[in-house]
Design an enzyme around this catalytic site. Structure first.
Site, PDB file in Angstrom:
ATOM      1  N   PRO A  20       0.895  -1.197  -0.056  1.00  0.00           N
ATOM      2  CA  PRO A  20      -0.011   0.097  -0.090  1.00  0.00           C
ATOM      3  C   PRO A  20       0.799   1.420   0.097  1.00  0.00           C
ATOM      4  O   PRO A  20       1.794   1.448   0.944  1.00  0.00           O
ATOM      5  CB  PRO A  20      -0.797  -0.156   1.218  1.00  0.00           C
ATOM      6  CG  PRO A  20      -0.063  -1.052   2.054  1.00  0.00           C
ATOM      7  CD  PRO A  20       0.665  -1.966   1.212  1.00  0.00           C
ATOM      8  N   LEU A  21       0.696   1.927  -0.792  1.00  0.00           N
ATOM      9  CA  LEU A  21       1.544   3.287  -1.010  1.00  0.00           C
ATOM     10  C   LEU A  21       0.509   4.594  -0.991  1.00  0.00           C
ATOM     11  O   LEU A  21      -0.203   4.553  -1.933  1.00  0.00           O
ATOM     12  CB  LEU A  21       1.979   3.149  -2.430  1.00  0.00           C
ATOM     13  CG  LEU A  21       3.058   2.079  -2.858  1.00  0.00           C
ATOM     14  CD1 LEU A  21       3.055   2.043  -4.495  1.00  0.00           C
ATOM     15  CD2 LEU A  21       4.366   2.061  -2.136  1.00  0.00           C
ATOM     16  N   THR A  22       0.918   5.381  -0.004  1.00  0.00           N
ATOM     17  CA  THR A  22      -0.021   6.567   0.438  1.00  0.00           C
ATOM     18  C   THR A  22       0.320   7.423  -0.904  1.00  0.00           C
ATOM     19  O   THR A  22       1.273   7.725  -1.296  1.00  0.00           O
ATOM     20  CB  THR A  22       0.448   7.342   1.631  1.00  0.00           C
ATOM     21  OG1 THR A  22       0.581   6.345   2.652  1.00  0.00           O
ATOM     22  CG2 THR A  22      -0.369   8.417   1.938  1.00  0.00           C
ATOM     23  N   GLN A  52      -6.182  -1.550   3.673  1.00  0.00           N
ATOM     24  CA  GLN A  52      -5.056  -1.587   4.799  1.00  0.00           C
ATOM     25  C   GLN A  52      -5.689  -0.312   5.866  1.00  0.00           C
ATOM     26  O   GLN A  52      -6.128   0.838   5.264  1.00  0.00           O
ATOM     27  CB  GLN A  52      -3.690  -1.122   4.349  1.00  0.00           C
ATOM     28  CG  GLN A  52      -2.534  -0.930   5.887  1.00  0.00           C
ATOM     29  CD  GLN A  52      -1.349  -0.255   5.311  1.00  0.00           C
ATOM     30  OE1 GLN A  52      -1.152   0.832   5.076  1.00  0.00           O
ATOM     31  NE2 GLN A  52      -0.434  -1.243   5.520  1.00  0.00           N
ATOM     32  N   CYS A  63       3.601   2.794  10.011  1.00  0.00           N
ATOM     33  CA  CYS A  63       3.511   4.086   9.798  1.00  0.00           C
ATOM     34  C   CYS A  63       4.338   5.178  10.399  1.00  0.00           C
ATOM     35  O   CYS A  63       4.195   4.917  11.766  1.00  0.00           O
ATOM     36  CB  CYS A  63       2.398   4.647   9.631  1.00  0.00           C
ATOM     37  SG  CYS A  63       1.967   6.380   8.998  1.00  0.00           S
ATOM     38  N   HIS A 106       8.883  -4.572   7.774  1.00  0.00           N
ATOM     39  CA  HIS A 106      10.118  -3.820   6.971  1.00  0.00           C
ATOM     40  C   HIS A 106      11.225  -3.493   7.665  1.00  0.00           C
ATOM     41  O   HIS A 106      11.110  -3.160   9.106  1.00  0.00           O
ATOM     42  CB  HIS A 106       9.371  -2.275   6.856  1.00  0.00           C
ATOM     43  CG  HIS A 106       9.983  -1.210   5.907  1.00  0.00           C
ATOM     44  ND1 HIS A 106       9.481  -0.165   5.774  1.00  0.00           N
ATOM     45  CD2 HIS A 106      11.054  -1.237   5.582  1.00  0.00           C
ATOM     46  CE1 HIS A 106      10.390   0.657   5.097  1.00  0.00           C
ATOM     47  NE2 HIS A 106      11.476   0.080   5.267  1.00  0.00           N
ATOM     48  N   GLY A 142      11.706  -3.907   1.921  1.00  0.00           N
ATOM     49  CA  GLY A 142      12.880  -2.974   2.116  1.00  0.00           C
ATOM     50  C   GLY A 142      13.677  -3.068   1.145  1.00  0.00           C
ATOM     51  O   GLY A 142      14.371  -4.097   0.767  1.00  0.00           O
ATOM     52  N   ALA A 183       7.973  -2.164  -2.612  1.00  0.00           N
ATOM     53  CA  ALA A 183       7.650  -0.645  -2.453  1.00  0.00           C
ATOM     54  C   ALA A 183       6.917  -0.339  -1.148  1.00  0.00           C
ATOM     55  O   ALA A 183       6.213  -1.274  -0.511  1.00  0.00           O
ATOM     56  CB  ALA A 183       6.784  -0.369  -3.557  1.00  0.00           C
ATOM     57  N   ARG A 184       7.650   1.025  -0.497  1.00  0.00           N
ATOM     58  CA  ARG A 184       6.863   1.258   0.467  1.00  0.00           C
ATOM     59  C   ARG A 184       7.332   2.880   0.968  1.00  0.00           C
ATOM     60  O   ARG A 184       8.489   2.804   0.916  1.00  0.00           O
ATOM     61  CB  ARG A 184       6.996   0.467   1.770  1.00  0.00           C
ATOM     62  CG  ARG A 184       6.132   1.080   2.944  1.00  0.00           C
ATOM     63  CD  ARG A 184       4.775   0.890   2.983  1.00  0.00           C
ATOM     64  NE  ARG A 184       3.852   1.625   4.036  1.00  0.00           N
ATOM     65  CZ  ARG A 184       2.931   2.457   3.650  1.00  0.00           C
ATOM     66  NH1 ARG A 184       3.133   2.962   2.580  1.00  0.00           N
ATOM     67  NH2 ARG A 184       2.593   3.197   4.799  1.00  0.00           N
TER      68      ARG A 184
END
Length: 654
Positions: A311-313, A365, A396, A465, A498, A520-521
């Site tokens: 999930p990518l903000t 999420q 987060c 992560h 990571g 990805a993050r």
């Protein structure tokens, strides 16, 4: 080395638009010989985003702090988190006169706003003030046979007839009739129930009442709750709890001394007309009508070895996920959604849960800090949307979330964390997963202590992560520690996350013993820098993708964006905004054909370099004006006084 350039050469080339005489202004370049020598030694490059206070001069300090008044010793400028004061262009800034939706939909006589309507109803007046069309082909009309935006579409000339009539391709429209392309929409009825607090949270309320009751030693909640919840799960595996005739609002508990199993077996048929259940049933009676699902009977999450798009903000929107899905992503997840906003029925938050029909394994999420809101939100989603799993964000790092007790803060609030996981697991029919970091402080890892507890509380999978909250996205991820945690988590699957930017990175990660890798993050993101990474991993190769191929990817993104957000002025500008956010990450990609050694490392900041053509050089620019120029190639000129500033500051290069 022949591609290396100084900052001045780089921007002069872009200003000249790649023409042979790109080194105009040779007099200026003569004074830059020293800088060019530094470039040839590989020492020159873009300025670091985080600069130590000792290295800051007075002028540099002014530039970094943008006029901020500081007293005392100069502190390090932290370039991370969100640009909270970034300019935000509202729709009224780029569209003064808007046409009433009732006119667009062809029912002007039934205006929703009545005599108080502030929108235009005269199509001729609207068309006189409407900006020029952006192109001759409308992606909605070509794909679905009809553009629902009619005259407001910025590509309207493709489907407007005489008298501004909207043309429909009947044959093509019939092919899509009745098909749901995007699921998990928020209905007006559900939004009304949430805003008026009329939605029933029966399972969540039952669980929360159990938290409030004193247990054994007289304490409330806390660890005592954990034991009672565990005992409750054990009882679920042993015997059914509710009969057919039980009221959903007030479940009837068996009287002491009675056998609930025997009582349940006698319930299939009523003994008399008056004693018959008031609930109307359809079809044969099944066990699910009488018996609650046991934890061991829940749907399993079988994604071991699959490629998981994190999930990518902001950037992990539906059009971007479609791009990644096309390149081979197996599992996708929506952007982080705040549970309190979902419970309030906010349309903008519910938009993060939308699922395209091509996303076969999809999850959402949730972020929250308290068991009541998180449990209720889980039950709400369980009843109203289609997902394959629900993920809890315990990774987060941003202050806005952390200071409220959510995100990474839950790793230090074990009692609340336990209540949230147990509560959500008790109301969900789909698997529950958890995303965590190594810990809060940089050199104090605590994930190995928490993971066995998460498994005990009922989670189906953990994603780790390999950085702490203090590290955020700087320095490398600790994959040795992720490998240790993978052994501790067994038999529960653990995905590592990571620094995955090449197929070698993914292969090395899988050799560590993890069940899979999350690509990805947030800031150092593999998928945002190169979404074709999924193809590289599956085909085990480095893809020297050309600038024209990358431009075609951007073109597909804009088409998907116009489908999703609309082809009117608002939809075009929203698509542009998310395109620019993505371009702020894409500029970090270095073409494979220009690298001295493979693979590219995710935390290495490249020096200025010239691409193999003008477009490749333009895509490498970290200047906002150049990103806007790329957007204009796809979506036409920007509105007057247009400004853009990326939402996220990145400190991943230090």
């Amino acid at each position: 080395r022949r591609f290396l350039a100084s900052k001045e050469q780089f921007h002069a080339y872009l200003r000249a638009r790649g023409e042979p005489g790109r080194q105009a202004g040779g007099q200026e370049e003569e004074g830059e010989e020293k800088e060019e020598e530094e470039v040839s030694s590989g020492e020159s490059g873009p300025p670091a985003k985080r600069v130590k206070s000792e290295e800051l001069g007075e002028a540099g300090d002014r530039r970094e702090d943008a006029g901020a008044e500081e007293k005392g010793p100069v502190e390090r400028k932290r370039a991370r988190g969100q640009n909270k004061s970034r300019p935000c262009m509202k729709p009224t800034r780029y569209e003064q006169s808007r046409l009433c939706p009732s006119v667009t939909q062809g029912c002007a006589e039934k205006c929703y706003f009545g005599p108080r309507c502030r929108f235009l109803h005269d199509i001729g007046e609207y068309m006189a003030a409407k900006p020029a069309d952006l192109g001759r082909s409308c992606v909605l009309f070509e794909t679905f046979g009809k553009c629902i935006y009619g005259v407001t579409c910025r590509f309207a000339q493709a489907h407007l007839g005489d008298g501004y009539q909207n043309i429909v391709n009947v044959d093509l429209a019939k092919q899509w009739e009745g098909k749901s392309l995007v699921r998990n929409n928020l209905s007006k009825d559900l939004q009304h129930q949430l805003r008026k607090r009329k939605f029933s949270f029966r399972k969540a309320d039952e669980y929360l009442r159990g938290l409030a009751k004193p247990h054994g030693d007289g304490g409330k909640g806390g660890k005592a709750m954990g034991r009672s919840a565990e005992e409750q799960e054990a009882s679920n595996c042993a015997a059914p709890q509710e009969g057919l005739g039980d009221s959903p609002e007030c479940p009837v508990l068996p009287v002491q001394g009675e056998d609930p199993k025997a009582d349940a077996l006698q319930t299939p048929g009523p003994t008399g007309g008056e004693e018959a259940s008031s609930i109307k049933t359809v079809g044969p009676l099944t066990d699910e009508d009488m018996i609650k699902l046991r934890p061991c009977e829940k749907k399993k999450l079988e994604i071991q070895g699959k490629l998981y798009l994190a999930p990518l903000t902001t950037c992990g929107n539906l059009p971007f996920r479609r791009i990644c899905k096309r390149f081979g992503a197996d599992v996708t997840c929506g952007e982080m959604a705040v549970c309190t906003n979902l419970l309030q029925g906010q349309s903008s938050e519910w938009a993060l849960l939308k699922r395209h029909h091509t996303e076969d394994i999809f999850g959402v999420q949730l972020e929250g800090a308290f068991p009541d809101t998180m449990t209720k939100c889980a039950e709400l989603l369980n009843q109203t949307i289609e997902v394959d799993f629900v993920d809890i964000n315990v990774g987060c790092p941003i202050d806005l979330v952390y200071k409220k007790g959510g995100g990474c803060a839950l790793m230090t609030r074990s009692n609340k964390f336990e209540q949230i996981v147990r509560g959500m697991n008790s109301v969900l029919d789909v698997p529950l997963t958890v995303k965590i970091r190594t810990g809060v402080q940089e050199k104090i890892n605590v994930a190995h202590k928490i993971i066995p507890k998460i498994r005990e509380w009922g989670a189906s999978m953990v994603t780790l992560h390999g950085r702490s909250r203090e590290q955020r996205y700087t320095r490398g991820a600790d994959w040795d520690y992720i490998a240790e945690c993978a052994k501790i988590a067994s038999p529960m699957p653990l995905f590592g996350n990571g620094d995955i930017l090449s197929y070698e990175d993914a292969d090395r990660a899988m050799q560590m013993g993890v069940s899979g890798v999350m690509i990805a993050r947030q800031v150092p993101v593999g998928a945002l820098i190169k979404p074709w990474l999924f193809t590289e991993i599956k085909e085990q190769r480095h893809w020297d993708i050309s600038s024209s191929e990358r431009f075609d990817i951007l073109k597909d993104f804009t088409n998907y964006g116009l489908e999703h957000w609309g082809s009117d002025t608002q939809g075009v500008e929203k698509t542009r905004k998310f395109l620019l956010e993505w371009l702020s990450f894409l500029c970090r990609y270095i073409p494979v054909g220009l690298l001295e050694h493979l693979p590219q490392k995710i935390n290495e900041r490249p020096p200025y370099y010239m691409g193999r053509d003008y477009l490749e050089t333009l895509m490498a620019s970290q200047n906002v004006d150049d990103w806007i120029e790329i957007s204009e190639l796809l979506l036409g000129p920007v509105p007057t006084s247009f400004t853009f500033l990326p939402k996220h500051k990145a400190n991943s290069y230090r």
